[in-house]
Design a protein around this motif. Structure first.
Motif, PDB file in Angstrom:
ATOM      1  N   TRP A 196       0.628  -1.760  -0.098  1.00 53.58           N
ATOM      2  CA  TRP A 196       0.094  -0.003  -0.155  1.00 53.58           C
ATOM      3  C   TRP A 196       1.020   1.138  -0.266  1.00 53.58           C
ATOM      4  O   TRP A 196       0.742   2.474  -0.278  1.00 53.58           O
ATOM      5  N   LEU A 212      -4.433   2.669   5.336  1.00 52.33           N
ATOM      6  CA  LEU A 212      -5.179   2.157   4.358  1.00 52.33           C
ATOM      7  C   LEU A 212      -7.136   2.639   3.841  1.00 52.33           C
ATOM      8  O   LEU A 212      -7.685   2.354   3.184  1.00 52.33           O
ATOM      9  N   LEU A 227      -2.637  -0.828  -2.581  1.00 53.37           N
ATOM     10  CA  LEU A 227      -3.163  -1.852  -3.144  1.00 53.37           C
ATOM     11  C   LEU A 227      -3.822  -3.088  -3.661  1.00 53.37           C
ATOM     12  O   LEU A 227      -3.713  -4.198  -3.953  1.00 53.37           O
TER      13      LEU A 227
END
Length: 570
Positions: free
Chosen positions: A413, A470, A479
């Motif tokens: 990520w 995230l 991601l």
């Protein structure tokens, strides 16, 4: 409990346990033993040699109070495994994910890491590779200062914690590779010297005294390391070992320690009925490392391949300092993608000499390649990672390459947190000199070495992943790119084909674009910032890092810093 310890030079050995000292009986081979029935699981004990000590057991299974405390009896049979249906996982076709238990989660424990396995399942990886877990001084460390090599760091959760983590990985369908260090022991809490000739008496590497693998009394020393490897694979159900810096193993015997280990692990694999892998970290560029024993090799399943990392890093970052100098220009990337290594007998400017041998006939799955790992990030002064645009291109090439790809935690990520070097030595002289030692280690690498204090707790805390990232669109988008790449790799046999002689690569003479053919699948990359046309018919796009991708029968137009995987028409 039967206490066994090898102490060939001692005239008297005692075990101190249950508030008493018990004399052990010696044998001609240097081993001492005694049965103390009242010593059971959890009982603390130490050894006293000729009145000196007390010392922890060289084969201590548990150090509940750390490296300077007593050992504790640990009964492996007390743990109830739940992975009875686990049949193992082959390294061929796999994707590895390297992580450090202490910084993978805020809690820094095996239990917390197990709680993040859903993320790894969704990512699509096949193995987790955990950095060393042997006890270390203090509360934080990369793991390469380990001592008491048979035990497990208590701050992570101890031996039961590791077993619980492995159990959880197997339930999730993920294999576990453990990083182990056999070329040296840490400078603090190492009490092997009084017991026997475990060391060669000379500096074996920058990291410390050489282990005695071929001198007088070395037979039991070799057995110490072989038995340690077997313990992890047998008693902890580990699926493979990553062997740290095997080029620093000083062994002139006819049968090298690695060959002996490979033979023993192969026998254990037959006994437990699942594949067991040995992955060597070696900078020798010697294909004998991964050739089978019957072909005169050392029998390693695979080895880390720094040349692929260096070529990818240089291509996506533009850095050419230190050892990256030899990898400047896309010709280096072409060579590693088609021949496995750059240095195959030619001159290495960083070493100032010729280096390596050709890897002709070696399948790509025996070479573990990465875009980032703990060393390549953590050995930078500020522990900085590649930016997202570079990760997008690099991951696209890595995950479509013929090698066994490995990711480093957070890479998927584009983690904004660094991975810095950190330690927590107890002795003031080690604690205060650690920063200067690191600076000297990387003299000549082309860095201006201004790094945070390795001993400061803040250095460690800054290295922990921030899972909240995230929630941000840019991190989530990257991601998804990694997930899609791994899924495509799994779906297309062309992308896991390990035959290097079937990889074709074309490049722009100006160094702006590269095209890699994997069977009928084409991977086109534009490293520059301007739009380019690559001489490949457009065809069907399978995956693209950026839109739009345009073109016709004459070529495919790529925006700046983009990668497309497609099946060209015709």
């Amino acid at each position: 409990m039967i206490f066994d310890v090898w102490a060939p030079n001692a005239t008297a050995v005692e075990v101190e346990t249950l508030d008493r000292r018990f004399p052990l009986t010696g044998r001609a081979d240097g081993w001492w033993s005694l049965d103390v029935p009242d010593a059971t699981h959890g009982t603390r004990y130490t050894y006293v040699l000729d009145g000196d000590g007390p010392y922890p057991d060289p084969r201590s299974r548990r150090q509940p109070e750390g490296v300077f405390g007593p050992s504790a009896v640990y009964d492996h049979a007390r743990y109830t495994w739940a992975d009875h249906d686990w049949t193992g996982r082959d390294l061929r076709g796999a994707v590895i994910y390297e992580l450090h238990i202490g910084t993978f989660t805020p809690e820094g424990t095996f239990q917390a890491a197990a709680g993040r396995l859903d993320h790894l399942v969704e990512l699509g990886v096949d193995f987790v590779e955990i950095m060393p877990v042997a006890p270390v001084p203090g509360a934080r460390n990369w793991g390469y200062d380990g001592v008491d090599l048979y035990a497990v760091n208590e701050t992570y959760g101890g031996p039961d914690g590791l077993k619980t983590f492995v159990d959880a990985c197997h339930r999730a369908g993920i294999g576990v590779i453990l990083d182990v260090v056999y070329n040296h022991l840490g400078p603090s809490g190492n009490f092997l010297h009084p017991f026997g000739p475990y060391f060669g008496g000379f500096e074996g590497s920058y990291w410390g005294e050489a282990v005695n693998l071929d001198g007088p009394g070395s037979d039991p020393v070799r057995r110490y390391f072989v038995d340690n490897a077997l313990q992890w694979l047998r008693d902890y159900h580990i699926d493979g070992l990553r062997l740290d810096a095997v080029h620093a193993l000083h062994d002139k015997r006819a049968t090298h320690l690695l060959a002996e280990l490979a033979e023993e692990v192969d026998a254990l694999s037959c006994a437990v009925g699942r594949p067991l892998s040995l992955i060597a970290e070696s900078d020798l560029n010697d294909p004998r490392m991964v050739r089978s024993l019957d072909a005169g090799g050392l029998g390693m399943t695979a080895q880390w391949n720094d040349d692929v990392h260096h070529a990818l890093h240089t291509a996506v970052s533009g850095e050419t300092h230190g050892y990256y100098a030899d990898f400047a220009g896309l010709s280096a990337l072409v060579k590693v993608l088609t021949r496995g290594v750059l240095h195959d007998g030619g001159h290495s400017s960083f070493r100032g000499r010729a280096h390596g041998r050709p890897y002709t006939g070696v399948p790509g799955h025996r070479l573990v390649a990465c875009l980032q790992n703990h060393d390549q990030i953590g050995n930078r002064p500020m522990g900085d990672r590649l930016p997202m645009p570079a990760l997008k291109l690099g991951a696209g090439l890595l995950l479509t390459s013929p090698f066994t790809p490995m990711l480093f935690m957070g890479e998927e990520w584009g983690a904004g947190t660094p991975f810095l070097f950190f330690s927590d030595h107890v002795e003031p002289h080690l604690r205060e000199s650690e920063g200067e030692r690191r600076k000297k280690e990387f003299d000549g690498f082309g860095y201006t070495w201004e790094a945070p204090d390795p001993s400061a707790e803040e250095t460690f805390l800054r290295s922990k992943l921030d899972w909240q990232e995230l929630k941000e669109e840019a991190h989530w988008s990257l991601l998804c790119w990694y997930r899609d790449l791994i899924a495509l790799r799994r779906a297309l046999p062309e992308l896991t084909d390990p035959r290097l002689d079937r990889v074709r690569v074309e490049t722009d003479p100006g160094g702006q674009w590269l095209v890699m053919w994997r069977g009928g699948v084409c991977v086109s990359v534009n490293f520059g910032t301007d739009t380019v046309t690559v001489p490949v018919p457009r065809g069907r796009v399978l995956l693209a890092s950026d839109d739009p991708v345009t073109g016709d029968e004459e070529g495919t137009r790529l925006p700046g810093q983009s990668l497309v995987i497609h099946r060209p028409s015709g």
